[in-house]
Design an enzyme around this catalytic site. Sequence first.
Site, short mmCIF file in Angstrom:
data_model
loop_
_atom_site.label_atom_id
_atom_site.label_comp_id
_atom_site.label_asym_id
_atom_site.label_seq_id
_atom_site.Cartn_x
_atom_site.Cartn_y
_atom_site.Cartn_z
N HIS A 146 17.52 19.45 3.87
CA HIS A 146 17.77 18.88 5.18
C HIS A 146 18.88 17.84 5.18
O HIS A 146 19.25 17.31 6.24
CB HIS A 146 16.48 18.25 5.74
CG HIS A 146 15.60 19.26 6.42
ND1 HIS A 146 15.57 19.43 7.78
CD2 HIS A 146 14.74 20.17 5.90
CE1 HIS A 146 14.72 20.40 8.08
NE2 HIS A 146 14.20 20.87 6.95
N HIS A 186 9.68 19.87 -0.96
CA HIS A 186 10.10 21.01 -0.13
C HIS A 186 8.98 21.73 0.60
O HIS A 186 9.20 22.36 1.63
CB HIS A 186 10.86 22.00 -1.01
CG HIS A 186 11.68 23.03 -0.28
ND1 HIS A 186 12.45 22.76 0.82
CD2 HIS A 186 11.86 24.34 -0.52
CE1 HIS A 186 13.07 23.85 1.21
NE2 HIS A 186 12.73 24.83 0.42
N ASP A 198 32.65 19.75 37.92
CA ASP A 198 33.55 18.86 37.19
C ASP A 198 34.11 19.53 35.94
O ASP A 198 34.73 18.90 35.10
CB ASP A 198 32.84 17.55 36.82
CG ASP A 198 31.75 17.78 35.79
OD1 ASP A 198 31.25 16.78 35.25
OD2 ASP A 198 31.40 18.95 35.53
N HIS A 226 10.91 13.26 6.05
CA HIS A 226 11.18 13.86 7.38
C HIS A 226 11.10 12.87 8.51
O HIS A 226 10.39 13.08 9.49
CB HIS A 226 10.23 15.04 7.62
CG HIS A 226 10.67 16.28 6.93
ND1 HIS A 226 11.90 16.85 7.14
CD2 HIS A 226 10.05 17.05 6.01
CE1 HIS A 226 12.02 17.92 6.37
NE2 HIS A 226 10.92 18.07 5.68
N GLU A 285 21.88 22.76 32.07
CA GLU A 285 22.60 23.84 32.76
C GLU A 285 22.83 25.00 31.81
O GLU A 285 22.75 26.16 32.18
CB GLU A 285 23.94 23.31 33.28
CG GLU A 285 23.78 22.29 34.41
CD GLU A 285 25.08 21.57 34.72
OE1 GLU A 285 25.90 21.42 33.80
OE2 GLU A 285 25.25 21.12 35.86
N HIS A 293 32.40 20.78 33.52
CA HIS A 293 31.59 20.60 32.31
C HIS A 293 30.16 21.04 32.54
O HIS A 293 29.65 21.00 33.65
CB HIS A 293 31.59 19.13 31.89
CG HIS A 293 32.88 18.72 31.28
ND1 HIS A 293 33.84 18.02 31.99
CD2 HIS A 293 33.39 18.92 30.05
CE1 HIS A 293 34.87 17.81 31.20
NE2 HIS A 293 34.63 18.35 30.03
N ASN A 296 28.22 20.50 39.62
CA ASN A 296 28.98 19.43 40.26
C ASN A 296 30.48 19.66 40.15
O ASN A 296 31.27 18.78 40.42
CB ASN A 296 28.58 18.07 39.68
CG ASN A 296 28.77 18.05 38.17
OD1 ASN A 296 29.29 19.00 37.58
ND2 ASN A 296 28.33 16.98 37.56
N ASP A 336 29.28 22.01 21.42
CA ASP A 336 29.70 20.69 21.83
C ASP A 336 30.26 19.95 20.63
O ASP A 336 29.65 19.05 20.08
CB ASP A 336 28.47 19.96 22.40
CG ASP A 336 28.77 18.51 22.73
OD1 ASP A 336 27.81 17.72 22.75
OD2 ASP A 336 29.96 18.18 22.95
N GLU A 378 34.78 26.53 26.60
CA GLU A 378 33.94 26.61 25.40
C GLU A 378 32.71 27.44 25.71
O GLU A 378 32.28 28.27 24.91
CB GLU A 378 33.49 25.20 24.97
CG GLU A 378 34.58 24.40 24.29
CD GLU A 378 34.18 22.94 24.10
OE1 GLU A 378 33.35 22.44 24.89
OE2 GLU A 378 34.70 22.31 23.18
#
Lengths: 164, 688
Positions: free
Chosen positions: B222, B423, B644, B162, B651, B646, B642, B600, B611
């Site tokens: 994982h 595990h 733009d 890990h 946010e 995005h 802002n 994303d 999106e």
Amino acid sequence: MADDKEREGTELVIAEFHKKIKDAFEVFDHEANNTVDVREIGTIIRSLGCCPSEGELHDLIVEVEEEEPTGYIRFEKFLPVMTKVLLEKRYRPIPEDILLRAFEVLDPSKRGFLTKEELIKYMTEEGEPFSQEEMEEMLSAAIDPESNSIRYKDYIAMMVVDDG
Amino acid sequence: VQSPISIYYHLTFHAEFASFKAAALIQRWYRRYMARLETRRCCTWRIFQSIEYAGQQDHVKLHDFFSYLVDHFTPNSNHESEYDDYESIEVPDNYTGPRLSFPLLPNHATALVEAFRLKQQLHARYVLNLLHETRKHLVQLPNINRVSTCYSEEITVCGDLHGQLDDLIFIFHKNGLPSPERAYVFNGDFVDRGKESVEILMILFAFMLVYPKEFRLNRGNHEDHMVNLRYGLTKEVMHKYKTHGKKILKILQDVFCWLHLATLVDEKVLILHGGVSDMPDLELLAKLDRHKVLTTEVVSCEREGRAGSCPGAGSAPWAPPPGLPRGHRASRSSSIPCSCGPPWGPGAGRCRQQAGPPRAGRRGFRKETISWSFQVVDILWSDPMAQEGCKANTVRGGGCYFGPSVTEQLLQKYNLQFLIRSHERKPEGYEFCHRRKVLTIFSASNYYEVGSNRGAYVKLGPALTPYIVQYQANKETHRLTMRQRISRVEESALRSLWEKLFASSLDLLGEFKKHDADKTGLITLSAWAEAVESVLHLGLPWRMLKPQLVNSSTDNTLEYKSWLEDLAKEQLSRENIQSSLLETLYRNRPNLEAIFRITDSDHSGFISLDEFRQTWKLFSSHMNIDITDDCICDLARSIDLNRDGHIDINEFLEAFRIVEQSSTEGDTSDCPQATNTDNSGCSKPSKR
């Protein structure tokens, strides 16, 4: 009337004890199947506020074990025995002053400390001797490395504070 | 008259007896002290475990939302070509990190270990190069890797790491670097959670290329891009490799699918990551197309009785994850059935046994075409249990719990001696079970905190007797006494617990009130314990934890409102934030982050307004939050400060906070920290 109230009071107390014992048991019930490894019973009993000697612990284990010991203790057997222990207030913890006197017995010339060797000797040869692991654990916290001794009064004070 | 001698003996006898008694007293007291420390240690462990599992459960509840996203997960429009153009990546002259050339030589691999120990970073070009070579190598290898002790005298098996590089370095230091005489098998879960997953992968892959016969890697649950999104590897890669991170992640996703599923030593010892099911089929396992199992995470959540779909499987290496044949859509039921109520109901520990019907009963639902992928899920996710039988592993959401007879069946069927798996974290780094036929080995020491657990690895010689070595890779811990060790770990556990309690303040208040019919403002400590458990569903021994959570209880009662206020005071770090919002944020943060990263899709760190809108619509429909399209648009626009077009992750989280506020407005009046109680329904998001 008074009897009823008393009985009700005792029942409440027992109910509380049951919950406490269950919680303590569950901490060590790793498989969540109402059993714990017999080697953890001592820890559980002590975590409930009791302070039995190894001999007393051994007797208790015999009471809660299966007829043919499996290495596991079942909660159903543990609960009634432990409830009785709590009700009877058995194995009370040791007050600080008695503990201090015990150390003083081992330090007859009243120096205020025991040397590392003396501590090892007493703890591993007398009473209900420590295992090597237990001895090492105690030494790591108790011994002042500069003087190689344990100032027992300070040690007790330190341990008791932590015990809260 | 007593002779002087007998008097003398009498006195000395008493003196000795006195010291005997004194020693016994001290020992008795000391053992009790140690027992209480041990109990606190176990409680701490339980706290960590339950919080971690509870976190996993939250995720499970959102599983079909994720699978829907996976269906619509469109790859980047500028397709990377299969043989990626890493050669065009320039390594600047002032780069002081390790340089690799292929074919790799042993000193390259050793140099990597040393470089990472010195905290250097491998340049993206070498990372990609190494990953490409790794993939080329893995593609030729079988699903089940066979190793023999004739060639290398001893084989060392390591469990979960890990991302904890210190442990890997320690293992190599203590056990020696890999060589033709010193074989290694790493049993999965190399990444996630720890901060140096990338470095570990580089080292492991490098040694695998250098000593292909002696150095093997099994896949863990994982080694999976969906799990990585949530548990840290994706974040780590993007953080360390800002320009080329997404390329690295893409090829890594593929490399993970090509890892071995299991390793067999001398045809006698089977090594795999999780466990087995009651229908182990090694022949099937050997033949199946392991590369098609892109992720076991979505598959694992799908298996609760819904037939006919096999998400996570793709038809070609570079097919986008939703490689489902037409007509096979992930169905969208939203909860995992559990016969004793919610997965974390009262007596949560018990629930793990009772939840779900025995697995044999579900055979009939599974179609042949998808049963093989469930074999893989079982291997990567299952856990052993003490009881007989085999039942669904609802705690993890995938795989099963398998009992001793299942192990016995497996060993007999394939003439094996025992099973090594990982595990699960164990306090001692290892644990035997099923009459020593199953060995769990876990190599990430101090997994939760310094001093929380040891790591271990196991060595097998020709006699195949397991020889276990334990360690704790931190210089400081050795010098700490047990008392100190416990305090540090305990502190950390308690902190997490405080956070969880705080996150549920409103619910707790409600529960406390139920126990306070006379409205005295007081409840008994017993009632407190019951209320807390019924809200948090953590299955913790609350009465044992009480001293650490409740300050000085006078005569067994608690003023619950002021207790909740104290909780809030501990948690609030920002002013002007209503605690109910903070609660929600705390509660949802890990899931929201994961959702953000899925949305994303090009890993740019930003999502477009479009999106965002799409994602939000899906999320609110799954979580039954009623909100209109217009509201979402407004929300999206107002979030984008802002202008733009995005939205970045902070946010994004802000958006959830605000919308939750508008949907729970009515309940805030009782909350100790409520400031403005505006009950006007959907409030406009505040401009900042």
